[in-house]
Design an enzyme around this catalytic site. Sequence first.
Site, mmCIF file in Angstrom:
data_model
loop_
_atom_site.group_PDB
_atom_site.id
_atom_site.type_symbol
_atom_site.label_atom_id
_atom_site.label_comp_id
_atom_site.label_asym_id
_atom_site.label_seq_id
_atom_site.Cartn_x
_atom_site.Cartn_y
_atom_site.Cartn_z
ATOM 1 C CE1 TYR A 174 37.682 45.030 40.661
ATOM 2 C CE2 TYR A 174 36.392 44.913 42.696
ATOM 3 C CZ TYR A 174 36.501 44.870 41.296
ATOM 4 O OH TYR A 174 35.139 44.736 40.370
ATOM 5 C CB SER B 173 29.667 42.984 32.710
ATOM 6 O OG SER B 173 28.945 43.651 33.718
ATOM 7 C CB SER C 115 23.941 41.837 41.290
ATOM 8 O OG SER C 115 23.407 42.580 42.563
ATOM 9 C CG HIS D 4 34.962 47.708 39.445
ATOM 10 N ND1 HIS D 4 33.954 47.648 40.074
ATOM 11 C CD2 HIS D 4 34.654 47.078 38.235
ATOM 12 C CE1 HIS D 4 32.862 47.108 39.217
ATOM 13 N NE2 HIS D 4 33.391 46.594 38.152
ATOM 14 N N PRO E 296 36.413 50.657 35.222
ATOM 15 C CG PRO E 296 34.303 50.372 36.248
ATOM 16 C CD PRO E 296 35.854 50.435 36.792
#
Length: 633
Positions: free
Chosen positions: A89, A544, A444, A328, A102
């Site tokens: 990011y 995702s 995750s 995000h 998102p």
Amino acid sequence: MPIMEKETGRATVGQALPKVPLPPLKQTLDTYLKCVQHLVKEEQFKKTKAIAEKFGAPGGVGEVLQKKLLERRDKTTNWIYDYWLEDMYLNNRLALPVNSSPVMVFPKQTFRDQKDALRFAARLVRGVLDYKALIDARALPVDFARGQLAGTPLCMEQYYRIFNSYRYPGLKTDTLKVQMKAASSAPEHIIVACKNQFFVLDVVANSKQLNETEILSQLEKIMKMSENAEERLPPLGVLTSDGRTEWAQARDALTKDQTNRDSLALMESCMCVLCLDEPCGLEARDTTRAVLMLHGGGREKNGANRWYDKSMQFVVGMDGVCGVVCDHSPFEGIVMVQLSEYLMKYITGSPCKMARASSIRDPPPPKRLLWKCNPHIQGLLAASGDRLQRLVDNLDMDVLNFNVYGKDLIKKLKMSPDAFIQVALQLAFYKCNKRLVSTYESASIRRFQDGRVDNIRSATPEALAFVMSMTDERGTFTDSEQMKRLRDAINAQTNYTIAAITGMAIDNHLLGLLRIAKEFNMEKPEIFSDETYSSSNQFILSTSQVTTTVEMFCCYGPVVPNGYGACYNPQSDHIIFCVSSFWENTGTSSAVFVKALNESLLEIRDLCNRSSAAATKPAASGQGASLPYKSGK
């Protein structure tokens, strides 16, 4: 499980959570070669294999770096966290809308009039305050893993960043600031955006939080203030929709004036942003609502009625187009889902909490944020608006509500719904492009302290074998051969998923090796200059699974110019897919991909039906798993 404080005063599950493991070097290199072999040319692979073997040789560079990573793991809570956050990011220079942030798209609301919309917004703010109180009291119940290896407690750190994070733009890299101070300095105001103007709404008056009626009254005042044309200021929010370097330069120009510094300080310390959007004049289909959440429709619509640096923006459109936009960097999609579901249940579930008139206080009116703009800043605003418009015009979005079957049928086939859908996405991509490409599926790693995500590389050799058997025009493959390849592909996908969620995937590890070499001023290892490594990190298919229990869906844009974003939400009897791409790239088309995806899901279902029919041939003809064939549109 008790919630205990870490030294920083943050809560974790007990202290019971282990640290993210560091996979063995040889295992990662072997997996890397297996992941790329079928995606690059043979000559290129030979070169890559030699480089990887040299890197991993006894006494080689890889061993030195692995040892340094092990030392780093001992010294830190999470050895990959900072490296990953910067790479994923903060170092990314692209604009946040579409490329990074998102969104959650709520069902279309039917508001009778403006007051009705503001009533909904007031309820939403009240719900936000209640959720924040749960977070502040450390009273959120611990999440437990679902799906593969269900039942493990998960790290809750991300939730504690929802309302106290702010992403500052930087010339080379952004900074994510998280206020983890005592509750007394916690933010007690939200920013309300309305007609591209920004207002400070204090949610506490005389040390007591505002109730729903008081919030509504303040929102009505804001609406009225925003309609005063004489006091209208330039649409500063559009600057935050620009590339991060451009916005950092513009912010530097703004901060030369004290008025702007004061306004920015209030903006940067708020709890969240509430965007009251003008009606957009478009038919509110799923696809339309999705794009409007992603970019606000550009500067002519609500594109400047945003402040993208703030982690949470709640959008309430006067025409019923509502949802959430997230930066995000502080947290994953699950946090956005949990909060969104809490809010929707709060808004629809409880009876109206309007207080009696006698108990209503009249808090001080909201304040407008003031901006001083010189001609230079006016020029920057125009340029940012132009670039946002190009992004708006470039986004090609298609939402498919596939309603022939959902995860119930897939489970009946004794397959993992997520793995099944990933294999269907590979088949769809292959139908469109006659090849597979590096694919990203977020996994995750919240089973570990401060865990965020790693990558499941879904374009497996087994997936390639399956999609080739399904698209073979000579019809050389029997149903049973295709079925075996389907099961192999699903098993490979499931096994990679289990490796990833247990900290044994390769992407974070390779990034760690690259970053630690740089940290120690070592020469960049050849494995990372090799073109296979760079192409393996160009995720042309970025996917995702974001499942919800309340009616709503999540979406995002592609991560590369020639790529697709594919977010999916499997429900018991249907699956929602949000497919995005860019018009400027003529090699991609969301509509074409969605059509291929629809076909793929039907073809795999038909294959499974034929196989189960063949397996039970002598029995009665009625098949439980067979469904009537209908179009997925």
